[in-house]
Design an enzyme around this catalytic site. Structure first.
Site, short mmCIF file in Angstrom:
data_model
loop_
_atom_site.label_atom_id
_atom_site.label_comp_id
_atom_site.label_asym_id
_atom_site.label_seq_id
_atom_site.Cartn_x
_atom_site.Cartn_y
_atom_site.Cartn_z
N ASP A 193 91.94 -25.16 44.10
CA ASP A 193 90.69 -24.99 44.87
C ASP A 193 89.62 -24.25 44.06
O ASP A 193 89.82 -23.10 43.68
CB ASP A 193 91.06 -24.20 46.14
CG ASP A 193 89.88 -23.84 47.03
OD1 ASP A 193 88.74 -24.23 46.73
OD2 ASP A 193 90.12 -23.16 48.05
N HIS A 368 88.42 -18.68 50.75
CA HIS A 368 88.80 -19.26 49.46
C HIS A 368 89.04 -18.18 48.40
O HIS A 368 88.41 -17.12 48.42
CB HIS A 368 87.71 -20.22 48.97
CG HIS A 368 87.51 -21.38 49.89
ND1 HIS A 368 88.23 -22.55 49.78
CD2 HIS A 368 86.68 -21.56 50.95
CE1 HIS A 368 87.85 -23.40 50.73
NE2 HIS A 368 86.91 -22.82 51.45
ZN LIG Z 1 88.12 -27.65 52.25
ZN LIG Z 2 89.58 -25.45 54.44
#
Ligand SMILES: [Zn+2]
Ligand SMILES: [Zn+2]
Length: 553
Positions: A193, A368
């Protein structure tokens, strides 16, 4: 084509935020990781959602074995109705993810034919030549997983969206052990990510917002409006715990919030004391200082509950002087205008608005991973190849640089949508491209594709015509100065009658809107567009491009 190579083909999400979708192919078998959507940018007028072009999957229809989902955010599951209607394959997801999926498929009347299969973090299962181990990760949503996929050439590890939260409110922390274990046995490729690659340090735990929220609860003298993304289950949980602790009842306003809290309660992510939640209709019976209202619309979406409350046009949510409105969310780039417009309306009602402008303390945390978490995971996993996913090109590039600079990974590969990456035990090489792109969908009907971006408007207008309602509004008073005009092209059916009735529709919309709404062009345009769209679809079953024009006088 090489038969002994694994092919990895991103179909969406590499080079943009949203519509995450990736195909993994070994010989004649394909699995798909995630099936997301993207919300349209402002210039895509009249389009409700954007999904990835799946021509590649459709061309290889018989080879596609399943779709495997990492978590329940729209950018990972929102394209499912569209993809399943083209290609009905089994869908694997965790319990919570599938609960979201069910609701979505039901809405599109696809649930009866869907084959949804629950996967459990830590329990391995097989799909043809692929053996898949879902691993618990943490994020702003609950029940999220990374996927460790053992293939004939090695292990492909896809992180999904994650941050490394070791004390999440649901007490289901990131499974560092599983990642370390995989690293010990060797990982061929890590797909990670990239969202927060620009942020140094570590992303705080979901729990970290609690002290500051607690303080706000303590200081609020009147009603407290609490707004966050409906999928921020951890945040909803904290808000409910705080409401209970501070002796406030909770009312929930907004369909997506209702849906989320219901699922979260059913699956044990929200433990709501009896009597805490009341119906929105009962708000007026409760003293303001005993009330918290959970309301949707953190991004100032014109039709959201909070936007409507901000212009005093919501049946149950009334903002009074001295109330506090807490936006426990970030400002998504591109939404600044509508958010600040909404905040202005709220301020005009003398509400105290607290939003994440950097001066309010920790009222929101990202879901994130920041740089040190990204490095930590690369260190644990020690992959041979590294591939950044989930981000605009610049994020992918920055992430590739970060990974490359660590001196652990043998090769970093920068892929974009449509690139075909061929892998075996020793090599990873880009070889060829498949068709990708964005499909615009007008979800007003069931699933109406609005065709490719470039030709969309032209085609739209030539087939279904165009309608321009023109409204003259006095900026100062919010008064509509003349009856609305309607300009219409390309209908080729009794235009006079339609125009007369359309004028009445617009007039009714204007009559039922407050002066504040009328000077808020974003709101009024959206209301007019919605009402006209409904009227025209009903009376002509066409779908013209509707572009309200406001003349300011
Ligand atoms: Zn996402
Ligand atoms: Zn997500």
């Amino acid at each position: 084509m090489a038969q002994d190579k694994l092919r990895m083909i991103p179909l969406g999400g590499l080079g943009e935020f949203g519509m995450n979708c990736m195909a993994l192919r070994w010989q004649d078998e394909i699995i798909v990781i995630d099936a997301g959507l993207m919300f349209p940018e402002e210039e895509l007028l009249g389009v409700d959602i954007v999904v990835p072009d799946i021509s590649y999957l459709v061309e290889n229809r018989s080879k596609v074995k399943a779709i495997v989902l990492t978590h329940g955010h729209e950018d990972h599951i929102g394209g499912l109705p569209w993809i399943l209607s083209e290609l009905n394959v089994p869908v694997y997801g965790t319990e919570f993810t599938l609960a979201y999926v069910e609701g979505k498929l039901e809405e599109h009347r696809l649930l009866d034919d869907a084959d949804l299969i629950e996967m459990i973090p830590g329990s391995r299962f097989s799909l043809g030549p692929f053996s898949i181990l879902p691993i618990r990760v943490t994020h702003s949503l609950v029940d999220c997983v990374a996927l460790a996929i053992t293939t004939p050439v090695g292990v492909i590890l896809h992180t999904g969206d994650f941050k490394i939260d070791l004390s999440p409110p649901d007490n289901k922390p990131f499974d560092l052990h599983a990642f370390a274990e995989l690293g010990k046995h060797g990982v061929l490729a890590l797909l990670q990510d990239s969202t927060n690659v620009d942020r140094p340090g570590y992303t705080p735990s979901e729990r970290a917002v609690r002290p500051r929220l607690d303080e706000i609860f303590s200081r609020t003298k009147k009603k407290l409006f609490f707004s966050c993304f409906s999928s921020s289950i951890h945040r909803l949980r904290l808000a409910m715990e705080l409401a209970a602790a501070h002796g406030r009842k909770v009312a929930i306003i907004g369909r997506s919030l209702d849906n989320s809290t219901e699922i979260a309660q059913d699956l044990g992510y929200l433990d709501v004391p009896k009597g805490l939640i009341i119906n929105p209709g009962q708000i007026r019976d409760i003293a303001p200082e005993k009330m918290m209202i959970m309301i949707s619309g953190t991004q100032g979406e014109p039709m959201s509950a909070l936007s409507r409350a901000a212009v005093n046009n919501h049946k149950f949510a009334h903002i009074d002087a001295g109330d506090t409105v807490l936006l426990s969310s970030r400002v998504i780039p591109g939404n600044e205008k509508s958010i600040y417009r909404m905040i202005d309306h709220l301020e005009r009602r003398d509400a105290k608005v607290i939003h994440d402008d950097g001066t309010q303390g920790l009222i929101h945390v990202s879901g994130h991973a920041s740089q040190e978490e990204l490095r930590l995971l690369i260190n644990l996993v020690r992959p041979k190849f590294f591939i950044p996913v989930h981000g605009d090109y610049r994020h992918l590039k920055r992430h590739a640089e970060l990974a490359g600079a660590m001196g652990i990974v043998e090769k970093v590969l920068l892929l974009e949508d449509g690139d075909v990456l061929e892998l075996d035990q020793k090599s990873a090489v880009k070889n060829g491209k498949v068709t990708t792109g964005r499909i615009c969908i007008d979800s007003g009907g069931s699933i109406d594709v609005v065709e490719d971006l470039v030709i969309r408007d032209r085609k739209h207008i030539s087939e279904d015509g165009i309608m321009l309602p023109i409204i003259a509004i006095n900026k100062r008073t919010g008064k509509v100065e003349t009856t609305p005009e309607i300009v219409m092209r390309g209908f080729a059916i009794q235009e006079d009658k339609l125009i007369a009735e359309a004028r009445q529709v617009v007039q009714r919309t204007l009559d039922s809107s407050s002066a504040e709404e009328k000077v808020d062009y974003g709101v009024i345009k959206e209301k007019i567009r919605n009402d006209l769209k409904r009227y025209i679809q009903k009376s002509t079953s066409r779908r013209p491009l509707i572009m309200p024009v406001i003349l300011e006088i």
